[in-house]
Design a protein around this motif. Structure first.
Motif, PDB file in Angstrom:
ATOM      1  N   LYS A 148      50.150  52.506  43.326  1.00 35.51           N
ATOM      2  CA  LYS A 148      50.382  50.996  43.216  1.00 35.51           C
ATOM      3  C   LYS A 148      50.226  50.563  41.707  1.00 35.51           C
ATOM      4  O   LYS A 148      50.952  49.602  41.270  1.00 35.51           O
ATOM      5  N   ALA A 149      49.404  51.340  41.118  1.00 34.80           N
ATOM      6  CA  ALA A 149      49.398  50.981  39.378  1.00 34.80           C
ATOM      7  C   ALA A 149      50.583  51.613  38.878  1.00 34.80           C
ATOM      8  O   ALA A 149      50.813  51.614  37.515  1.00 34.80           O
ATOM      9  N   GLY A 150      51.566  52.204  39.382  1.00 40.92           N
ATOM     10  CA  GLY A 150      52.667  52.756  38.784  1.00 40.92           C
ATOM     11  C   GLY A 150      52.691  54.099  37.947  1.00 40.92           C
ATOM     12  O   GLY A 150      53.255  54.244  37.240  1.00 40.92           O
ATOM     13  N   LEU A 151      51.312  54.676  38.401  1.00 41.61           N
ATOM     14  CA  LEU A 151      51.236  56.099  37.798  1.00 41.61           C
ATOM     15  C   LEU A 151      50.873  57.031  38.684  1.00 41.61           C
ATOM     16  O   LEU A 151      50.898  57.206  39.675  1.00 41.61           O
ATOM     17  N   GLU A 152      51.052  58.278  38.019  1.00 42.14           N
ATOM     18  CA  GLU A 152      51.048  59.790  38.631  1.00 42.14           C
ATOM     19  C   GLU A 152      50.242  60.418  37.740  1.00 42.14           C
ATOM     20  O   GLU A 152      50.176  60.810  36.868  1.00 42.14           O
ATOM     21  N   MET A 153      48.857  60.867  38.671  1.00 43.95           N
ATOM     22  CA  MET A 153      47.803  61.743  38.166  1.00 43.95           C
ATOM     23  C   MET A 153      48.313  63.166  37.641  1.00 43.95           C
ATOM     24  O   MET A 153      48.985  63.772  38.847  1.00 43.95           O
ATOM     25  N   PRO A 154      48.222  63.644  36.422  1.00 41.64           N
ATOM     26  CA  PRO A 154      48.373  64.952  36.194  1.00 41.64           C
ATOM     27  C   PRO A 154      47.405  65.795  36.707  1.00 41.64           C
ATOM     28  O   PRO A 154      46.135  65.400  37.179  1.00 41.64           O
ATOM     29  N   ASP A 155      47.601  67.126  36.766  1.00 41.75           N
ATOM     30  CA  ASP A 155      46.572  68.071  37.333  1.00 41.75           C
ATOM     31  C   ASP A 155      45.553  68.026  36.301  1.00 41.75           C
ATOM     32  O   ASP A 155      44.358  68.584  36.656  1.00 41.75           O
ATOM     33  N   ALA A 156      45.977  67.858  34.947  1.00 40.59           N
ATOM     34  CA  ALA A 156      44.882  68.210  33.836  1.00 40.59           C
ATOM     35  C   ALA A 156      45.059  66.914  32.873  1.00 40.59           C
ATOM     36  O   ALA A 156      45.756  66.953  31.928  1.00 40.59           O
ATOM     37  N   PRO A 157      44.377  65.606  33.610  1.00 38.47           N
ATOM     38  CA  PRO A 157      44.605  64.518  32.583  1.00 38.47           C
ATOM     39  C   PRO A 157      43.577  64.676  31.245  1.00 38.47           C
ATOM     40  O   PRO A 157      42.812  65.250  31.206  1.00 38.47           O
ATOM     41  N   THR A 158      44.078  63.676  30.415  1.00 38.11           N
ATOM     42  CA  THR A 158      43.064  63.130  29.284  1.00 38.11           C
ATOM     43  C   THR A 158      42.278  61.946  29.874  1.00 38.11           C
ATOM     44  O   THR A 158      42.476  61.169  30.654  1.00 38.11           O
ATOM     45  N   TRP A 159      41.547  61.767  28.770  1.00 38.45           N
ATOM     46  CA  TRP A 159      40.272  60.647  29.157  1.00 38.45           C
ATOM     47  C   TRP A 159      41.173  59.427  28.964  1.00 38.45           C
ATOM     48  O   TRP A 159      41.128  58.427  29.587  1.00 38.45           O
ATOM     49  N   ASP A 160      42.119  59.374  28.025  1.00 37.50           N
ATOM     50  CA  ASP A 160      43.070  58.058  27.776  1.00 37.50           C
ATOM     51  C   ASP A 160      44.060  57.732  28.849  1.00 37.50           C
ATOM     52  O   ASP A 160      43.830  56.503  29.291  1.00 37.50           O
ATOM     53  N   PHE A 161      44.354  58.660  29.621  1.00 34.06           N
ATOM     54  CA  PHE A 161      44.945  58.387  31.049  1.00 34.06           C
ATOM     55  C   PHE A 161      44.423  57.844  31.939  1.00 34.06           C
ATOM     56  O   PHE A 161      44.421  56.857  32.630  1.00 34.06           O
ATOM     57  N   VAL A 162      42.791  58.646  32.142  1.00 32.75           N
ATOM     58  CA  VAL A 162      41.843  58.081  33.096  1.00 32.75           C
ATOM     59  C   VAL A 162      41.549  56.602  32.704  1.00 32.75           C
ATOM     60  O   VAL A 162      41.554  55.936  33.628  1.00 32.75           O
ATOM     61  N   ALA A 163      41.406  56.408  31.440  1.00 30.93           N
ATOM     62  CA  ALA A 163      40.746  54.811  30.994  1.00 30.93           C
ATOM     63  C   ALA A 163      41.817  53.874  31.466  1.00 30.93           C
ATOM     64  O   ALA A 163      41.522  52.775  32.109  1.00 30.93           O
ATOM     65  N   ASP A 164      43.228  54.127  31.117  1.00 34.78           N
ATOM     66  CA  ASP A 164      44.370  53.430  31.407  1.00 34.78           C
ATOM     67  C   ASP A 164      44.498  53.093  32.949  1.00 34.78           C
ATOM     68  O   ASP A 164      44.451  52.044  33.381  1.00 34.78           O
ATOM     69  N   ALA A 165      44.394  54.365  33.728  1.00 38.44           N
ATOM     70  CA  ALA A 165      44.635  54.098  35.055  1.00 38.44           C
ATOM     71  C   ALA A 165      43.341  53.476  35.644  1.00 38.44           C
ATOM     72  O   ALA A 165      43.655  52.582  36.567  1.00 38.44           O
ATOM     73  N   ALA A 166      42.143  53.529  35.334  1.00 39.56           N
ATOM     74  CA  ALA A 166      41.040  52.758  35.851  1.00 39.56           C
ATOM     75  C   ALA A 166      41.260  51.253  35.677  1.00 39.56           C
ATOM     76  O   ALA A 166      40.988  50.634  36.650  1.00 39.56           O
ATOM     77  N   ARG A 167      41.796  50.861  34.472  1.00 39.45           N
ATOM     78  CA  ARG A 167      41.841  49.507  34.267  1.00 39.45           C
ATOM     79  C   ARG A 167      43.104  49.005  34.996  1.00 39.45           C
ATOM     80  O   ARG A 167      42.755  47.652  35.535  1.00 39.45           O
ATOM     81  N   LYS A 168      43.826  49.622  35.113  1.00 39.44           N
ATOM     82  CA  LYS A 168      45.201  49.211  36.042  1.00 39.44           C
ATOM     83  C   LYS A 168      44.993  49.363  37.362  1.00 39.44           C
ATOM     84  O   LYS A 168      45.332  48.395  38.249  1.00 39.44           O
ATOM     85  N   MET A 169      44.013  49.948  37.815  1.00 36.85           N
ATOM     86  CA  MET A 169      43.545  50.101  39.381  1.00 36.85           C
ATOM     87  C   MET A 169      42.566  49.032  39.765  1.00 36.85           C
ATOM     88  O   MET A 169      42.387  48.757  40.862  1.00 36.85           O
ATOM     89  N   THR A 170      41.796  48.300  38.673  1.00 34.81           N
ATOM     90  CA  THR A 170      40.765  47.537  38.972  1.00 34.81           C
ATOM     91  C   THR A 170      41.016  46.064  39.634  1.00 34.81           C
ATOM     92  O   THR A 170      42.088  45.666  39.134  1.00 34.81           O
ATOM     93  N   ASP A 171      40.512  45.657  40.729  1.00 34.86           N
ATOM     94  CA  ASP A 171      40.923  44.640  41.254  1.00 34.86           C
ATOM     95  C   ASP A 171      39.621  43.762  41.672  1.00 34.86           C
ATOM     96  O   ASP A 171      39.178  43.994  43.079  1.00 34.86           O
ATOM     97  N   LYS A 172      38.735  43.401  40.805  1.00 33.91           N
ATOM     98  CA  LYS A 172      37.357  42.739  40.911  1.00 33.91           C
ATOM     99  C   LYS A 172      37.641  41.844  41.948  1.00 33.91           C
ATOM    100  O   LYS A 172      36.343  41.714  42.928  1.00 33.91           O
ATOM    101  N   ASP A 173      38.335  40.980  42.084  1.00 33.66           N
ATOM    102  CA  ASP A 173      38.302  39.997  43.200  1.00 33.66           C
ATOM    103  C   ASP A 173      38.276  40.655  44.598  1.00 33.66           C
ATOM    104  O   ASP A 173      37.495  39.992  45.556  1.00 33.66           O
ATOM    105  N   ASN A 174      38.747  41.566  44.828  1.00 36.88           N
ATOM    106  CA  ASN A 174      38.786  42.312  46.196  1.00 36.88           C
ATOM    107  C   ASN A 174      37.762  43.485  46.108  1.00 36.88           C
ATOM    108  O   ASN A 174      37.850  44.326  47.041  1.00 36.88           O
ATOM    109  N   GLU A 175      37.020  43.714  45.082  1.00 35.07           N
ATOM    110  CA  GLU A 175      35.832  44.629  45.044  1.00 35.07           C
ATOM    111  C   GLU A 175      36.497  45.926  44.991  1.00 35.07           C
ATOM    112  O   GLU A 175      35.918  46.829  45.564  1.00 35.07           O
ATOM    113  N   ILE A 176      37.453  46.186  44.226  1.00 28.46           N
ATOM    114  CA  ILE A 176      37.860  47.509  43.878  1.00 28.46           C
ATOM    115  C   ILE A 176      37.760  47.883  42.504  1.00 28.46           C
ATOM    116  O   ILE A 176      38.367  46.969  41.774  1.00 28.46           O
TER     117      ILE A 176
END
Length: 433
Positions: A148-176
């Motif tokens: 849904k965030a338009g991303l694909e998780m690599p097998d061996a990601p970087t912290w920058d990827f993880v941080a970017d994905a986390a912010r894009k996946m967050t939907d606090k109004d729906n407690e995600i």
């Protein structure tokens, strides 16, 4: 006839007396994690096989560590078997607080224990704790939210990827929340996660002269990154969340990603407990390109304190609970995905277990952790998410309280790091380093 009958009865009484004398009730102290709860449910199998009964003392992780440490140091004899890990085992064995397990029978197949686990639970070639399960840490993530965030998780990601994905996946109004990470204070709770993470950012606990390094730029980068990420994409109240709290949040569908123990994979993919069981995949813990990933190495293992009066029965319990037969027993009742992972080579050679979706990633994560060379810069200690010195548990629990307070918004990263530096320096000087 009468004489024969009397002899027979006497023989039966003697056998009964011998049996009842042999049958013991042992006390086992363990952590309140899912695999241990499952083991308790299977204890009747052990009793039927051996005659021994088991009384359980099941405790939250921080409390367990405190209780067993107090008892083993005093040789109090409160427990006959205790659940400990790679940090305590060699230190306590050196103190003479644990009994050797090297005399387990050949059928136990001690050589089948994964080398990483056996090495971490031994001292001078003697095994002092048998791994109930072994683990590293990895990323567990929601495939639907990643897509849904338009991303694909690599097998061996970087912290920058993880941080970017986390912010894009967050939907606090729906407690995600894009990411759930440990915040609960404790050397084996938030500091296990943060120490392993710090390794990947080039930080270290001590330099080669045992000088604390919390005043280094690498620790400031690590802690600031963590606090900012949790503020932007983490759940509320994260400073009180440990392994079990984050597991519950993930199972309820409230976490996009969770970086934690590989052993959690069976719980997040179990449809009985997890509302997102069919939407979970896995990746290696992140790195920053410096050559170290942010994953740890641990075993929850069973050991016998030197204060026990029931050594033989305790060894029988350990032999049962950490055997190949126990793994097969769990598989027969719960399926291969739910057996305790990470302890035996034969499990990963089993074609039935190879079909489990997280089996390979777990083994790859375990094999990628290097306790003898855990950091980017040289260090005088071994241990990935801990420093293998007796003083570490006390110091790291205090540091963990400062970092947890920063996560709760009670102080800044700079204030937490300054306090961590001061208290660590004071404790190490008092200890004679």
């Amino acid at each position: 006839m009468q004489i024969k009958s009397s002899v027979a009865i006497a023989g039966m009484l003697a056998f009964a007396t011998a049996t009842s004398a042999f049958a013991e009730t042992i006390t086992v102290a363990t952590v309140n994690n899912g695999d241990m709860i499952r083991m308790q449910g299977l204890t009747e199998e052990f009793t039927a096989k051996t005659g021994h009964k088991v009384e359980w003392v099941t405790l939250e992780e921080n409390v367990l560590r405190q209780r067993v440490t107090q008892d083993v140091a005093a040789k109090g004899g409160q427990f006959d078997v205790m659940t400990i890990g790679m940090y305590e085992t060699p230190i306590w064995a050196k103190q003479g607080w644990l009994l050797s397990l090297n005399d387990l029978p050949a059928s136990y197949d001690i050589d089948d224990i994964l080398p990483a686990m056996r090495g971490g639970l031994s001292l001078d070639g003697q095994l002092y704790a048998a791994p109930f399960y072994g683990e590293s840490s990895m990323i567990m993530y929601r495939t639907d939210l990643m897509s849904k965030a338009g991303l694909e998780m690599p097998d061996a990601p970087t912290w920058d990827f993880v941080a970017d994905a986390a912010r894009k996946m967050t939907d606090k109004d729906n407690e995600i929340y894009g990411i759930c990470l440990r915040g609960k204070a404790g050397w084996g709770e938030n500091m296990a996660f943060l120490t392993a993470t710090a390794n990947s950012f080039g930080a270290r606990w001590f330099d080669e002269d045992w000088k604390p390094q919390f005043d280094s730029p690498e620790w400031k980068t690590t802690l600031t990154f963590y606090l900012d990420l949790m503020t932007d994409a983490g759940p509320p109240g994260a400073s009180t969340n440990g392994f079990n709290e984050n597991l519950s949040l993930f199972q309820q569908g409230k976490c996009g990603m969770w970086i934690d123990a590989t052993v959690a994979a069976s719980f997040v993919t179990n449809p009985k407990d997890s509302t997102v069981a069919d939407k979970v995949s896995f990746a290696l813990a992140p790195d920053t390109g410096m050559g170290k990933r942010g994953n740890w190495l641990w075993a929850w293992a069973l050991a016998i304190p030197a204060g026990t009066q029931k050594e033989a029965a305790a060894k029988e319990f350990i032999q049962w609970a950490t055997s190949k037969d126990y793994l097969a027993l769990v598989a027969s009742k719960e399926g291969w995905a739910n057996v305790p992972p990470g302890s035996r080579k034969s499990l990963y050679e089993n074609p039935d277990y190879a079909k489990v979706p997280f089996a390979k990633m777990t083994l790859d994560s375990i094999n990628s952790a290097d306790p003898t060379n855990p950091t980017v810069k040289p260090v005088p200690y071994i241990g990935v998410q801990f420093v293998a010195i007796p003083e570490f548990a006390g110091i790291a629990t205090q540091v963990g309280q400062e970092f947890s307070a920063a996560l709760a918004g009670q102080q800044t990263a700079d204030e937490a790091l300054a306090k961590a530096q001061a208290l660590t320096a004071e404790e190490m000087e008092a200890a004679g380093y």
